[in-house]
Write a protein that holds these residues in place. Sequence first.
Motif, PDB file in Angstrom:
ATOM      1  N   THR A 187     -94.052   1.570 -15.511  1.00 48.87           N
ATOM      2  CA  THR A 187     -93.471   1.410 -14.107  1.00 48.87           C
ATOM      3  C   THR A 187     -94.474   1.868 -13.101  1.00 48.87           C
ATOM      4  N   ASP A 188     -94.978   1.310 -12.365  1.00 50.97           N
ATOM      5  CA  ASP A 188     -95.829   1.938 -10.953  1.00 50.97           C
ATOM      6  C   ASP A 188     -94.742   2.385 -10.155  1.00 50.97           C
ATOM      7  N   LEU A 189     -93.784   1.720  -9.700  1.00 51.55           N
ATOM      8  CA  LEU A 189     -92.855   1.934  -8.628  1.00 51.55           C
ATOM      9  C   LEU A 189     -91.288   1.542  -9.134  1.00 51.55           C
ATOM     10  N   LEU A 190     -90.234   2.375  -8.994  1.00 48.67           N
ATOM     11  CA  LEU A 190     -88.860   1.916  -9.181  1.00 48.67           C
ATOM     12  C   LEU A 190     -88.517   1.508  -7.762  1.00 48.67           C
ATOM     13  N   ILE A 191     -87.467   0.447  -7.905  1.00 51.79           N
ATOM     14  CA  ILE A 191     -86.965   0.072  -6.566  1.00 51.79           C
ATOM     15  C   ILE A 191     -85.473   0.238  -6.865  1.00 51.79           C
ATOM     16  N   ILE A 192     -84.863   0.837  -5.519  1.00 52.78           N
ATOM     17  CA  ILE A 192     -83.342   0.953  -5.813  1.00 52.78           C
ATOM     18  C   ILE A 192     -82.793   0.658  -4.398  1.00 52.78           C
ATOM     19  N   PRO A 193     -82.423  -0.783  -4.387  1.00 61.66           N
ATOM     20  CA  PRO A 193     -82.326  -1.602  -2.918  1.00 61.66           C
ATOM     21  C   PRO A 193     -80.820  -1.504  -2.494  1.00 61.66           C
ATOM     22  N   SER A 194     -79.942  -0.393  -3.166  1.00 58.76           N
ATOM     23  CA  SER A 194     -78.508  -0.915  -2.838  1.00 58.76           C
ATOM     24  C   SER A 194     -77.880  -1.210  -1.354  1.00 58.76           C
ATOM     25  N   LEU A 195     -77.034  -2.096  -1.372  1.00 59.64           N
ATOM     26  CA  LEU A 195     -76.486  -2.286  -0.286  1.00 59.64           C
ATOM     27  C   LEU A 195     -75.393  -1.668   0.125  1.00 59.64           C
TER      28      LEU A 195
END
Length: 475
Positions: free
Chosen positions: A360-368
């Motif tokens: 992984t280069d970037l973890l994305i946590i896009p919670s609404l």
Amino acid sequence: MKILHVSLGLPPYRTGGLTKYCMDLMLTQIEQMNEVVLLYPGHHQPGSRSYIRKDRVEQGIQVYEIVNPLPVSLMGGIRKPKKFMKTSHMDHYVTFLQEINPDRVHLHTFMGIHRSFLEAAKSMQIPIVFTTHDYFGICPKVSLLDSEGGFCNDYGDGAKCIDCNRQSYRSMTLFLMQTKYYRKWKNSNLIKALRARMKKTITDKEMKKKVVPKTTIVPVNPKLAREYGMLRSYYIDMMRCVDYFHFNSTVSKMIYSQYLDVKGEVISISHRDIVDQRKIREFHTKDMPLRLTYLGPVDTYKGFFLLKECLDHISQTTNHLWHLKVYGGGYVEQTKEDQSRYSYKGRYGYEQLEEIFNETDLLIIPSLWKETFGFIGLEALAHGVPSLVSDYVGFTDLIQDGQNGMLFQPNSHDLIDKLLIVMEDREYLSQLNRNICTMDIHFTMDQHAKVMTDFYCSMKNSKLYKDHLTLGVMH
């Protein structure tokens, strides 16, 4: 100190961050020479009153079960509010509390718990602390998201709850999910297949709702709306029985403070499997795909569909190279183009995290939803992996934007802008990684448990500690 924890139960029957945190805190407290008891809402036994029975001893934890508790809806919503407000006599709770004689009651949820339990503890002057893992009691569906997927600031005196909970579990489903048989067969292939089918149905309806405009206005049932209003009042009254709130983030403190006068402190959380494995990482140049990772349910409230919408837009309007690996339960249909950009890996185990983060280069946590913490962000930090995090996530207490991670407002415009920054400048990720490796942060559950013991003790004389923005330390 003798601590009575109240939670949903133990693994493998119960899973998720709440269960993980409660279990790990209890085990660490035992190691620190405390006595620990767990009470959880168990099965239903028709024809009898609610009572408490001793279940077993699990790794030194004395486990007790509430027989005939209130229903446990988890994140499935509530169709019939009255069933969640049934009364129970206080006497069996008083007898139980007298028998175990705890110094503190530590609530991790209000699900399945009768108000009379809290009233019994208050009558016996046992201090009560509550950890804000979610918003159950304020919101029947836990997340405080409305039926359109936006943050719910106004529930319309219960009217809006009707639409949100229209697809909630039926009473019989809730009953079956709390039986001993379900507990035994929960992880069988048949039950897993039924849950997946149910999840697919709900996901399809949510996606249809996003693309099909409303043509029919469904009249509001005023009686049902009043019941949802009564339900919120019922649980707000329960919350008023709490002596001190343990807010696991400033996000959760902000939300709860909008609904009642709260007394407590923000203490970031951890768990026993988090180990400091930070290291300097190498990032590919722009001629290689950026390795993006999403860890969590394929669901609206977690922001997955917002993320996919933004990545699809970038794919259609730029030549940037990227690939997203998705780890988690849920259902999504794939086009041929999707298959070249997305890999759906299904559910993952904690033992896989090191391998996942190494790719992984970037973890994305896009919670609404206003996520109260978010362990996966902490786990990424522990591996030295930069993360791009919605500012709705409580974990952002530990992120300095542009220093050891990136924050974005949960909308497509801002998320696209932040994604393009890292796609165009891989050196930016290298700098974030170096900063993570040098930041002063403590990951150990041992340290956190000691802080929680101090917090319990502070309840006696109301002297709380100064602000610190360090994991496992009051702030």
